[in-house]
Motif scaffolding. Sequence first.
Motif, short mmCIF file in Angstrom:
data_model
loop_
_atom_site.label_atom_id
_atom_site.label_comp_id
_atom_site.label_asym_id
_atom_site.label_seq_id
_atom_site.Cartn_x
_atom_site.Cartn_y
_atom_site.Cartn_z
N ASP A 23 33.74 56.52 61.15
CA ASP A 23 32.19 56.96 60.65
C ASP A 23 32.83 56.01 58.78
O ASP A 23 33.77 57.31 58.38
CB ASP A 23 31.15 58.19 60.26
N LEU A 24 32.37 55.69 58.59
CA LEU A 24 32.72 54.98 57.06
C LEU A 24 31.60 55.31 56.33
O LEU A 24 30.64 54.94 56.22
CB LEU A 24 33.20 53.81 56.87
N ASP A 25 31.37 56.09 55.16
CA ASP A 25 30.53 56.71 54.29
C ASP A 25 28.69 56.55 55.53
O ASP A 25 27.96 55.94 55.07
CB ASP A 25 29.67 55.21 53.61
N HIS A 26 29.22 57.49 56.36
CA HIS A 26 27.75 57.81 57.10
C HIS A 26 27.23 56.97 58.06
O HIS A 26 26.05 56.73 58.54
CB HIS A 26 27.30 58.77 56.57
N ARG A 27 27.98 55.79 58.52
CA ARG A 27 28.08 54.40 59.31
C ARG A 27 29.25 54.82 60.58
O ARG A 27 30.04 54.54 60.21
CB ARG A 27 27.58 53.48 58.58
N GLU A 28 28.99 54.30 61.73
CA GLU A 28 29.67 54.50 62.37
C GLU A 28 30.62 52.89 62.73
O GLU A 28 29.26 52.37 62.59
CB GLU A 28 28.63 54.77 63.93
N HIS A 29 30.97 52.66 63.23
CA HIS A 29 31.86 51.52 63.16
C HIS A 29 32.94 51.68 64.66
O HIS A 29 32.85 52.50 64.59
CB HIS A 29 32.56 51.44 61.79
N GLY A 30 33.43 50.86 64.53
CA GLY A 30 34.08 50.51 65.84
C GLY A 30 35.23 49.14 65.91
O GLY A 30 35.18 48.23 65.16
N LEU A 31 36.92 49.76 66.42
CA LEU A 31 37.55 48.61 65.86
C LEU A 31 38.20 48.73 67.21
O LEU A 31 39.23 49.13 67.99
CB LEU A 31 38.64 49.23 64.77
N ALA A 32 38.73 47.46 67.96
CA ALA A 32 39.32 46.92 69.06
C ALA A 32 40.45 46.28 68.34
O ALA A 32 40.93 45.64 67.44
CB ALA A 32 38.90 46.29 69.89
N GLN A 33 41.49 45.56 69.70
CA GLN A 33 42.29 45.03 69.15
C GLN A 33 42.35 43.79 68.07
O GLN A 33 43.33 43.05 68.13
CB GLN A 33 43.57 45.17 70.51
#
Length: 267
Positions: A55-65
Amino acid sequence: MFLTVSGSAEVRAWRPALSGVVEVLHAHFPSHAYPSHTHDAWTVLIVDEGVVRYDLDHREHGLAQAQVSLLPPNVPHDGRSVRPEGFRKRVLYLEPDRLGDNVIGAAVDQPEYVDPVLRHRIHQLHGVLRDGKEDLEAQSRLTLIEERLRQHLRRNVSDPPELRDPGVARRLREVLDGHVPAGITLEDAARLVHAHPAHLVRAFSREYGMPPHRYLTGRRVDLARRYLLDGYPPAEVASLTGFYDQSHLNRHFRKMLGVTPASFVRR
């Protein structure tokens, strides 16, 4: 370099001698989850194994390769693994003024980039920093990484046109020729040539078919050959020609000539 092992987690962290980078972190976390926190630096993150959710600044994110994540300074974020086997990551922490305050909002809005060129450049820089012996190469690679990050933050991601600038390339070659044993930083070279560091690297590479750091290494190997043929021992030659130590000389000498300095003299 500091190595910390806790349970099955492993962390390597160090402060490189590269201006602009305040810390490098390589970590494997089978189960660790980060609580919400902030950094006072830009966080450039790539994942080598697994998938990270944050979560960045209350927003969800995802990170893949396949992605690169850029987290701005002083903005709260957390981190956790999506998969039960955890994740492996590498991180560059850049000084807060390297990208500017006026692009923090853009980074908050879109912190992930699918950019194979950028990811490969970051991977290359990590290798150089782990070795810790190629100062000019590290400076050149960081310059191109920061240039591409700024393009993303401006939403204008494209390589600049490959325009030739033989005058700049020639002047940089003269500067490098005058600093073979001592070496020179990319910033100092840019001041002497009166050109932006990123333009220096691009112009030189286009004109001579190799980046500035590789040219300088070749000149050092040429100088080492002359000292070796004059009877100087390899350890002293390494010092005289600008290499960190004999093993550093051996590695580049073998890469260029296929033999070690000692074998070169015997033959």
